[in-house]
Design an enzyme around this catalytic site. Structure first.
Site, mmCIF file in Angstrom:
data_model
loop_
_atom_site.group_PDB
_atom_site.id
_atom_site.type_symbol
_atom_site.label_atom_id
_atom_site.label_comp_id
_atom_site.label_asym_id
_atom_site.label_seq_id
_atom_site.Cartn_x
_atom_site.Cartn_y
_atom_site.Cartn_z
ATOM 1 N N LYS A 296 8.677 4.697 3.439
ATOM 2 C CA LYS A 296 9.491 4.374 2.270
ATOM 3 C C LYS A 296 10.533 3.288 2.538
ATOM 4 C CE LYS A 296 9.108 8.626 -0.408
ATOM 5 N NZ LYS A 296 9.843 9.669 -1.146
ATOM 6 N N ASP A 333 11.705 8.335 -7.378
ATOM 7 C CA ASP A 333 12.261 9.602 -6.901
ATOM 8 C C ASP A 333 13.604 9.876 -7.571
ATOM 9 O OD1 ASP A 333 10.195 10.216 -5.163
ATOM 10 O OD2 ASP A 333 11.138 9.250 -3.438
#
Length: 511
Positions: A296, A333
């Protein structure tokens, strides 16, 4: 090669079990889905079981099916302990039972007179198979077929150590025309699903027991990934991570593609080397991908564009591949955390503890900080925890303080407790002093941490809610369509709650 089938017949169901009774049951299951079936005679425990199975095969309406007999010897990666003569005997018996095809490995063919099986009464159509269970060989140099083999089809199954390996194997299929390419291993799984689209004549899938590493079950290959319906216009998406086998993202996104009749597929990519995956984007025609641990943050240096929020967070979980091949990153997210908590908590007046300081923690910290919450970070890496706390105007809380301090909510952002090691909890009961516990892990739906919290009377929030919210946002970002949220939720919860997953309905015609 046309005898191997078209359409759904290009999916070959692999039937392998120690008893004839089990194999017969798998055959009945297989032919309800595809007419092409491979019978792994070498998996049967004895000659008596092989005789029983072939007696069952003789009773089948053979005109409706294409049966391929395989009796692979141990020296070639199979389970048959007999010699070549015994192997040929059972292939001859398979022909008498009605099998139209047989698979003979190159190791056997090279030892036959004139290196050909044409002098034996084996099934009329012969597939020559080459296996390498260790690596993907140099396909231009290492594959040397017997000069007089007279085979009807050639199959190369090779272990893909890298995504580049699987690209090379599919490239061989494209160049060769009439052939079967089978990438093996978890790294090769996406290429296995795309093999038919890339020119492979068949794709193999087990009905029950897997017979090679990295296989996708018959049900999933046909109904989740719809491998036989993919075409050059199919848009490819995926999730990258290490590990990635636990991910339900393929179920989430493919269920949405089917519900909306979008000609697209979403695949799981096991990525150990990020550059290995990025180099395969144009080869596979990838249009976008999700990112999970451990990539990420690493992905940031490969992006041409990054939205300001994701840049502030310092972690990206969603990438769009532009028409020119450049990458644009964002973070959904953030949306998932807010949607999961804002209905249960007045965030602007809350003190929230994040356990962990990785990519998911950063997204949660920025989401909560911008919503007005007081953010506390507790992580094994103290330096990283301090940096994150400083970035969101929060505080660092040492692990030992969790036994005495209290919070409005506690979020686990670590992978501890994730399937398949779901019996462990990142925190103990004595460290849970809060009104709400949320675990960002979604598989299992109720983690050991959530069980501990519920037993103490604490309100729990499953990571499923965040998983669904961030996935829906991703899907809409890639497709510019409104996501079929009910279908996506139903598919994911059906699996997580232990229900038999309903087959993903097939689209009438891909656009």
């Amino acid at each position: 090669m046309s005898g191997l089938g078209t359409g759904v017949g290009r999916i070959c169901a692999v039937v392998a079990a120690p008893t004839a009774l089990e194999m017969a049951a798998d055959i009945r299951s297989a032919v309800r889905q595809t007419p092409t079936v491979e019978l792994r005679l070498d998996w049967l425990a004895s000659d008596a079981e092989r005789s029983k199975l072939l007696a069952f095969v003789r009773k089948l309406p053979l005109g409706r099916y294409r049966l391929l007999a395989t009796c692979r010897r141990k020296g070639a990666g199979g389970r048959f302990a007999g010699n070549i003569n015994a192997q040929l005997y059972w292939l001859i018996q398979a022909r008498e039972a009605g099998c139209q095809w047989c698979d003979i490995e190159v190791e056997t063919l090279r030892k036959l007179p004139e290196q050909s099986a044409r002098g034996y009464a084996v099934p009329a159509r012969i597939m020559l198979s080459v296996h390498d269970f260790q690596r993907t060989p140099d396909l231009s140099k290492s594959i040397r077929l017997p000069p007089y083999s007279g085979v009807d089809a050639v199959k190369i199954a090779a272990h893909a150590r890298t995504i580049k390996d699987s690209v090379r194997l599919l490239g061989w299929a494209q160049r060769s025309g009439d052939c079967i390419a089978v990438p093996m291993g978890e790294v090769g799984l996406p290429a296995r699903i795309l093999a038919l689209r890339e020119g492979s004549t068949l794709a193999y899938a087990p009905v029950s027991a897997a017979t090679a590493p990295g296989q996708v079950s018959l049900h999933d290959l046909m109904h989740l990934y719809r491998a036989h319906e993919l075409n050059p216009r199919t848009k490819v998406f995926g999730v990258i991570g290490d590990p990635v086998g636990h991910s339900l993202s393929p179920l989430l996104h493919n269920s949405a593609f089917v519900a909306k009749k979008v000609n697209a597929v979403y695949l799981p990519f096991l990525v150990k080397d990020l550059r290995d995956f990025l180099s395969a984007i144009p080869e596979f025609g990838i249009r976008g991908f999700s990112i999970t641990l451990p990539h990420k943050q690493t992905i940031l240096k490969y992006l041409k564009e990054c939205d300001s929020l994701a840049a502030d967070i310092g972690a990206v979980n969603t990438v769009v591949v532009r028409r020119d091949g450049s990458l644009a990153g964002s973070n959904t997210d953030y949306v998932g955390v807010l949607r999961s908590l804002e209905k249960k908590l007045n965030l602007a007046k809350s003190r929230v503890l994040l356990f962990g300081a990785g990519g998911s923690a950063r997204a949660a910290a920025f989401a909560l900080g911008r919503a007005g919450a007081s953010v506390a970070i507790c992580a094994r890496r103290e330096r990283v925890a301090r940096e994150l706390a400083r970035a969101v105007g929060g505080e660092v809380v040492p692990r030992r303080a969790l036994r005495t301090e209290s919070f409005d909510a506690l979020l686990n952002t670590t992978p501890v407790g994730m399937y398949p090691r779901s019996e462990i909890s990142p925190l103990s009961l004595g460290e849970l002093h809060c009104r709400i516990v949320m675990d960002l892990i979604y598989r299992p739906e109720r983690t050991q941490l959530l069980k501990l919290a519920a037993g103490k009377g604490i309100v729990i929030v499953s990571g499923v809610e965040m998983f669904l919210a961030q996935g829906i946002a991703q899907w809409e970002l890639w497709t510019r369509l409104r996501a079929p949220e009910a279908a996506m939720r139903r598919a994911v919860l059906g699996v997580l709650r232990g229900e038999t997953p309903a087959r993903v309905p097939k689209p009438r015609r891909p656009r």
